[in-house]
Design a protein around this motif. Structure first.
Motif, PDB file in Angstrom:
ATOM      1  N   LYS A  16       0.840  -1.198   0.000  1.00  0.00           N
ATOM      2  CA  LYS A  16       0.000   0.000   0.000  1.00  0.00           C
ATOM      3  C   LYS A  16       0.874   1.247   0.000  1.00  0.00           C
ATOM      4  CE  LYS A  16      -2.002   1.626   3.726  1.00  0.00           C
ATOM      5  NZ  LYS A  16      -2.873   1.888   4.877  1.00  0.00           N
ATOM      6  N   THR A  17       1.866   1.274   0.865  1.00  0.00           N
ATOM      7  CA  THR A  17       2.784   2.413   0.933  1.00  0.00           C
ATOM      8  C   THR A  17       3.549   2.579  -0.373  1.00  0.00           C
ATOM      9  OG1 THR A  17       3.006   2.169   3.322  1.00  0.00           O
ATOM     10  CG2 THR A  17       4.771   3.367   2.177  1.00  0.00           C
ATOM     11  N   PHE A  18       4.054   1.474  -0.907  1.00  0.00           N
ATOM     12  CA  PHE A  18       4.825   1.529  -2.155  1.00  0.00           C
ATOM     13  C   PHE A  18       3.991   2.083  -3.310  1.00  0.00           C
ATOM     14  CE2 PHE A  18       5.717  -0.361  -6.265  1.00  0.00           C
ATOM     15  CZ  PHE A  18       7.000   0.125  -6.496  1.00  0.00           C
ATOM     16  N   TYR A  19       2.824   1.495  -3.572  1.00  0.00           N
ATOM     17  CA  TYR A  19       2.010   1.923  -4.718  1.00  0.00           C
ATOM     18  C   TYR A  19       1.519   3.365  -4.546  1.00  0.00           C
ATOM     19  CZ  TYR A  19       2.159  -2.612  -6.959  1.00  0.00           C
ATOM     20  OH  TYR A  19       2.591  -3.747  -7.595  1.00  0.00           O
ATOM     21  N   ALA A  20       1.162   3.759  -3.330  1.00  0.00           N
ATOM     22  CA  ALA A  20       0.711   5.133  -3.106  1.00  0.00           C
ATOM     23  C   ALA A  20       1.828   6.124  -3.435  1.00  0.00           C
ATOM     24  CB  ALA A  20       0.237   5.313  -1.670  1.00  0.00           C
ATOM     25  N   LYS A  21       3.036   5.820  -3.024  1.00  0.00           N
ATOM     26  CA  LYS A  21       4.162   6.722  -3.279  1.00  0.00           C
ATOM     27  C   LYS A  21       4.589   6.682  -4.743  1.00  0.00           C
ATOM     28  CE  LYS A  21       8.704   8.113  -1.662  1.00  0.00           C
ATOM     29  NZ  LYS A  21       9.741   7.938  -0.645  1.00  0.00           N
ATOM     30  N   GLU A  83      12.616   5.396  -4.883  1.00  0.00           N
ATOM     31  CA  GLU A  83      12.670   5.896  -3.509  1.00  0.00           C
ATOM     32  C   GLU A  83      11.789   5.066  -2.583  1.00  0.00           C
ATOM     33  OE1 GLU A  83      11.568  10.015  -3.743  1.00  0.00           O
ATOM     34  OE2 GLU A  83      13.408  10.547  -4.819  1.00  0.00           O
ATOM     35  N   ALA A  84      10.717   4.498  -3.121  1.00  0.00           N
ATOM     36  CA  ALA A  84       9.797   3.677  -2.326  1.00  0.00           C
ATOM     37  C   ALA A  84      10.282   2.239  -2.197  1.00  0.00           C
ATOM     38  CB  ALA A  84       8.400   3.713  -2.940  1.00  0.00           C
ATOM     39  N   GLY A  85      11.411   1.902  -2.820  1.00  0.00           N
ATOM     40  CA  GLY A  85      11.986   0.571  -2.649  1.00  0.00           C
ATOM     41  C   GLY A  85      11.966  -0.328  -3.864  1.00  0.00           C
ATOM     42  N   ILE A 108      10.618  -2.958 -10.780  1.00  0.00           N
ATOM     43  CA  ILE A 108      10.097  -4.190 -10.188  1.00  0.00           C
ATOM     44  C   ILE A 108       9.591  -3.830  -8.798  1.00  0.00           C
ATOM     45  CG2 ILE A 108      10.618  -6.541  -9.432  1.00  0.00           C
ATOM     46  CD1 ILE A 108      10.735  -6.158 -12.495  1.00  0.00           C
ATOM     47  N   GLY A 109       8.291  -4.077  -8.549  1.00  0.00           N
ATOM     48  CA  GLY A 109       7.660  -3.735  -7.284  1.00  0.00           C
ATOM     49  C   GLY A 109       7.910  -4.762  -6.191  1.00  0.00           C
ATOM     50  N   PRO A 110       7.292  -4.569  -5.014  1.00  0.00           N
ATOM     51  CA  PRO A 110       7.539  -5.406  -3.844  1.00  0.00           C
ATOM     52  C   PRO A 110       7.285  -6.900  -4.047  1.00  0.00           C
ATOM     53  CG  PRO A 110       6.283  -3.462  -3.211  1.00  0.00           C
ATOM     54  CD  PRO A 110       6.368  -3.460  -4.709  1.00  0.00           C
ATOM     55  N   ASP A 111       6.340  -7.253  -4.907  1.00  0.00           N
ATOM     56  CA  ASP A 111       6.050  -8.675  -5.126  1.00  0.00           C
ATOM     57  C   ASP A 111       6.638  -9.194  -6.437  1.00  0.00           C
ATOM     58  OD1 ASP A 111       4.298  -9.933  -2.963  1.00  0.00           O
ATOM     59  OD2 ASP A 111       3.360  -7.973  -3.248  1.00  0.00           O
TER      60      ASP A 111
END
Length: 122
Positions: A16-21, A83-85, A108-111
């Protein structure tokens, strides 16, 4: 074509934090939220929404391309996502192999999903 796209994530709070940012430069905000098993809905005004929910199942990897109105938004998406990872999967730039004005950036996102912001304008 789509009203919304919904998929499971392994760490709801982090995603949630990643996608919002990462999507904020594209005008996307959280528009509704429930318990993690129900999830969160993100959207820009009057557009298709992206919904995430907590799951223990291993989701298949996705490629999600988000529309950007300008190339500057593509650049800002890429910076915000890193910046969000996120991990870089293609710096902002033209992709003439797709078409002459295809300007995109990939992360590449968190998953492990391949996320893209793309601007088709010249």
């Amino acid at each position: 074509m789509f009203d919304h796209v919904k998929f499971g994530v392994s760490d709801f709070a982090a995603s949630k934090t990643f996608y919002a940012k990462a999507l904020a430069p594209l005008g996307v905000t959280i528009i509704s939220e429930g318990v993690p098993s129900y999830g969160v809905e993100l959207a820009a005004t009057g557009s298709t929404s992206l919904c995430l929910f907590q799951t223990d199942e291993k989701p298949a990897h996705l490629h999600l391309a988000f529309s950007a109105e300008t190339r500057e938004q593509v650049d800002a998406f890429h910076r915000a996502a890193l910046e969000a990872g996120a991990k870089d999967n293609g710096a902002p730039g033209l992709r003439p192999n797709y078409h002459p004005t295809y300007y995109a950036a990939f992360v590449i996102g968190p998953d492990g999903h391949n996320l893209e912001a793309v601007c088709h304008a010249p």
